[in-house]
Design a protein around this motif. Structure first.
Motif, PDB file in Angstrom:
ATOM      1  N   HIS A 450       0.810  -1.224   0.000  1.00 30.29           N
ATOM      2  CA  HIS A 450       0.000   0.000   0.000  1.00 30.29           C
ATOM      3  C   HIS A 450       0.845   1.277   0.000  1.00 30.29           C
ATOM      4  O   HIS A 450       0.297   2.368  -0.049  1.00 30.29           O
ATOM      5  N   THR A 451       2.152   1.120   0.064  1.00 30.48           N
ATOM      6  CA  THR A 451       3.124   2.232   0.040  1.00 30.48           C
ATOM      7  C   THR A 451       3.062   3.089   1.306  1.00 30.48           C
ATOM      8  O   THR A 451       2.158   2.941   2.131  1.00 30.48           O
ATOM      9  N   TYR A 452       4.019   3.994   1.421  1.00 26.78           N
ATOM     10  CA  TYR A 452       4.093   4.885   2.583  1.00 26.78           C
ATOM     11  C   TYR A 452       4.887   6.121   2.192  1.00 26.78           C
ATOM     12  O   TYR A 452       5.553   6.161   1.150  1.00 26.78           O
ATOM     13  N   ARG A 453       4.789   7.147   3.015  1.00 23.29           N
ATOM     14  CA  ARG A 453       5.612   8.339   2.846  1.00 23.29           C
ATOM     15  C   ARG A 453       6.641   8.365   3.966  1.00 23.29           C
ATOM     16  O   ARG A 453       6.441   7.748   5.016  1.00 23.29           O
ATOM     17  N   ARG A 454       7.723   9.104   3.748  1.00 26.87           N
ATOM     18  CA  ARG A 454       8.805   9.171   4.734  1.00 26.87           C
ATOM     19  C   ARG A 454       8.893  10.573   5.331  1.00 26.87           C
ATOM     20  O   ARG A 454       8.406  11.550   4.751  1.00 26.87           O
ATOM     21  N   ILE A 455       9.520  10.661   6.506  1.00 27.83           N
ATOM     22  CA  ILE A 455       9.675  11.961   7.161  1.00 27.83           C
ATOM     23  C   ILE A 455      10.974  12.662   6.742  1.00 27.83           C
ATOM     24  O   ILE A 455      11.141  13.853   7.006  1.00 27.83           O
ATOM     25  N   ASP A 456      11.870  11.911   6.054  1.00 27.23           N
ATOM     26  CA  ASP A 456      13.181  12.497   5.731  1.00 27.23           C
ATOM     27  C   ASP A 456      13.334  12.883   4.260  1.00 27.23           C
ATOM     28  O   ASP A 456      14.317  13.497   3.864  1.00 27.23           O
ATOM     29  N   LYS A 457      12.349  12.499   3.420  1.00 28.62           N
ATOM     30  CA  LYS A 457      12.423  12.904   2.017  1.00 28.62           C
ATOM     31  C   LYS A 457      11.048  12.787   1.364  1.00 28.62           C
ATOM     32  O   LYS A 457      10.177  12.061   1.848  1.00 28.62           O
TER      33      LYS A 457
END
Length: 468
Positions: A450-457
C-alpha cells in the motif's frame, strides 16, 4: 383560511400545534388516525385557533396560499407516504417542512424531487422533547433561503427565547438542518453516557445512595456543569416509585434503546474521516447494554478482586466533576468538527457559532458551557474542533489529571467508562506529535504493497520487506 398546517398528532405534533396557535397563528391539523385528532381537540385544545380536518384534500384546501405544512411524522417511509398524499393538492410555491428526525440524505433527496415539482421543502431539526415543543424548542431549519423566509416569523416566535435571541436560525443549504440535528443527537448520546459513567462510579466505588448522588448532581448543576441533562439527572436520582417507595432509577432495567440518530452520526463521521470516538463509543455502550442475559451469565463466572485503597470521597467527587466537564467539552469538540467538515463537503455554509447559539435554549443539550464554546469560536472561526485555543487547552489541561485518575480508578473497580476513556484518548491523540501509525502504514505496505511516505524525504515508497 388558516395560516399554517400540521400533520401528525403524536405528543410532539400536538404540543407544537398548541405552541404555534398560542403565538397567534391559526392552525389546521390532520392525523392519519381520525380518533387521535378528535381526542386532541377534546382534551388539549381550549381557546386556541386550531381546526381539525379528516381528509388530506380538505386539510390542504383550508390553508392560505402559499401553503405552509409542517410534518411531525415518523422518519423514513411515513414521510414519503405523506408527501405523496399531499402532492395532488399542492400548488407551485407551497412549502412542506419536515420537523421529524429524518436522515439527512433522505432530506436532500426530497428537496431535489420536490424542487422539480415547484414545491419548496425545509428539513427542520426540532430539539427539546415534549416540553420544548410546547413552550419553545430549539429549531434547526435547512433548505433554501426562500423557503425559510416564508416561515421565518412563525419559527422565531415559537422557538425558545434566550438573552442571545430566539433559538432558531437559518442553518444552511440543502439538508443542513437535519444534519445538524443528527449530530446534536450524537453529542447528546455522548453526554448522557458520560453522566451515566460518573453515576456508576458514585454508586459502586463511593457506595452512595440515589438521594446522595442527586444532591451531588444538583450541586454540579448550579456550577460549570449546569445543563438540561444534569438537571433531569438530579431529579431522576431523587424520584421515588409511588408503588414500592424505592428510588425508581434502581428499578429500571439497564438496557438503553436508541432510534438511530446516534448511529447515523457515527457512520457519517467515519464517511467524512472525522474522529468522533466519544460519540461512537456512546452508541456502542447502548449496544452493549442490550446484552443483559450474556452480561448476567458472564458476571457470575468472573471473580473481581477489588483494590484495598483509602477512598478520599471529596477528591473523587471533585475529580468526577472535572472528568465530566472534560468529556462534555470533548463531545462538543468532535460534533462541531463533523458539522464543519460536512458544511464544506455538502456546501451547507453553516455558521458554528450560530449553531451553538440556538442550542442555548429549549434544547436537550443546552448547557452553560455553550457560552464558553462560542467564545472560543469567536476568537477564530476556523477553529472547527475548538482545540486550537489557549482557553480550550488550559480548560482541558486543568482537568486532565482528574480524568486520568477517574478512568484508572474505574478500571480498578472493573467499571466500563467508554466515553470518559475515549474523550481522554481523543485529546491525548490530538496533542501527540508522533502517533504509532507509522507502524500501521509499514504493516499495510508489508502485506498489501500500500506504500508509505517518509519523514526524511519527499515521495511515495514501497519496500520488499522479505526480499529473498
Amino acid at each position: 383560511m388558516n395560516e399554517i398546517g400540521l400533520i401528525g398528532l403524536a405528543v410532539m405534533g400536538q404540543n407544537l400545534a398548541l405552541n404555534i396557535a398560542r403565538k397567534g397563528y391559526s392552525v389546521s391539523v390532520f392525523n392519519r388516525t381520525p380518533e387521535k385528532a378528535q381526542e386532541f381537540m377534546q382534551n388539549k385544545v381550549k381557546d386556541e385557533q386550531i381546526k381539525p380536518y379528516y381528509d388530506i384534500k380538505s386539510f390542504v384546501e383550508s390553508l392560505k396560499r402559499p401553503r405552509k405544512i409542517i410534518l411531525m411524522v415518523k422518519a423514513g417511509k411515513p414521510v414519503d407516504d405523506v408527501i405523496q398524499e399531499l402532492l395532488p393538492y399542492l400548488d407551485k410555491g407551497d412549502l412542506i417542512i419536515d420537523g421529524g428526525n429524518s436522515y439527512f440524505k433522505d432530506t436532500s433527496r426530497r428537496i431535489k424531487e420536490l424542487e422539480e415539482k415547484g414545491i419548496l421543502y425545509l428539513g427542520m431539526g426540532v430539539s427539546g422533547g415534549e416540553a420544548g415543543a410546547l413552550h419553545g424548542p430549539s429549531l434547526m431549519p435547512g433548505g433554501t433561503q426562500d423557503a425559510y423566509e416564508m416561515v421565518k416569523d412563525v419559527l422565531l416566535k415559537i422557538a425558545a427565547q434566550t438573552e442571545a435571541g430566539p433559538c432558531c436560525t437559518y442553518v444552511g443549504n440543502d439538508s443542513a438542518g437535519h444534519f445538524v440535528k443528527m449530530v446534536h443527537n450524537g453529542i447528546e448520546y455522548a453526554i448522557m453516557q458520560a453522566i451515566a459513567e460518573v453515576y456508576d462510579v458514585l454508586r459502586k466505588v463511593l457506595k452512595l445512595s440515589p438521594e446522595e448522588i442527586g444532591e451531588i448532581f444538583e450541586k454540579w448543576n448550579n456550577g460549570e456543569l449546569n445543563s438540561f441533562l444534569m438537571e433531569i439527572s438530579y431529579k431522576i436520582m431523587k424520584y421515588k416509585d409511588k408503588e414500592t417507595g424505592k428510588y425508581l432509577v434502581d428499578l429500571i432495567l439497564d438496557e438503553a434503546e436508541q432510534k438511530g440518530t446516534g448511529k447515523w452520526t457515527s457512520q457519517t463521521s467515519l464517511d467524512l474521516g472525522i474522529p468522533t470516538p466519544s460519540l461512537n463509543l456512546a452508541v456502542e455502550a447502548r449496544s452493549l447494554s442490550f446484552f443483559k442475559e450474556e452480561r448476567v451469565q458472564l458476571a457470575k463466572r468472573v471473580t473481581k478482586i477489588y483494590p484495598e485503597i483509602d477512598i478520599d470521597k471529596e477528591k473523587i467527587i471533585k475529580d468526577l466533576e472535572n472528568a465530566l466537564l472534560f468529556s462534555v467539552f470533548a463531545s462538543f469538540s468532535q460534533g462541531l468538527w463533523v458539522i464543519s467538515e460536512a458544511s464544506k463537503v455538502f456546501e451547507y455554509n453553516i455558521d458554528l457559532s450560530e449553531v451553538l447559539r440556538i442550542w442555548k435554549g429549549g434544547c436537550i443539550i443546552r448547557a452553560k458551557i455553550l457560552d464558553f464554546l462560542r467564545d472560543i469560536i469567536k476568537e477564530n472561526k476556523e477553529n472547527v474542533n475548538l482545540l486550537n485555543s489557549e482557553k480550550a487547552l488550559s480548560f482541558l489541561m486543568d482537568k486532565i489529571d482528574s480524568i486520568k485518575y477517574i478512568t484508572n480508578l474505574a478500571k480498578d473497580f472493573y467499571l466500563p467508562t467508554l466515553v470518559l476513556n475515549s474523550s481522554l484518548d481523543y485529546f491525548l491523540s490530538m496533542i501527540e506529535e508522533n502517533l504509532p501509525a507509522n507502524l500501521i502504514q509499514a504493516q499495510r505496505d508489508f502485506f498489501g504493497a500500500h506504500t508509505y511516505r517518509r519523514i526524511d524525504k519527499e515521495g511515495i515508497f514501497h519496500t520488499e520487506w522479505e526480499a529473498e
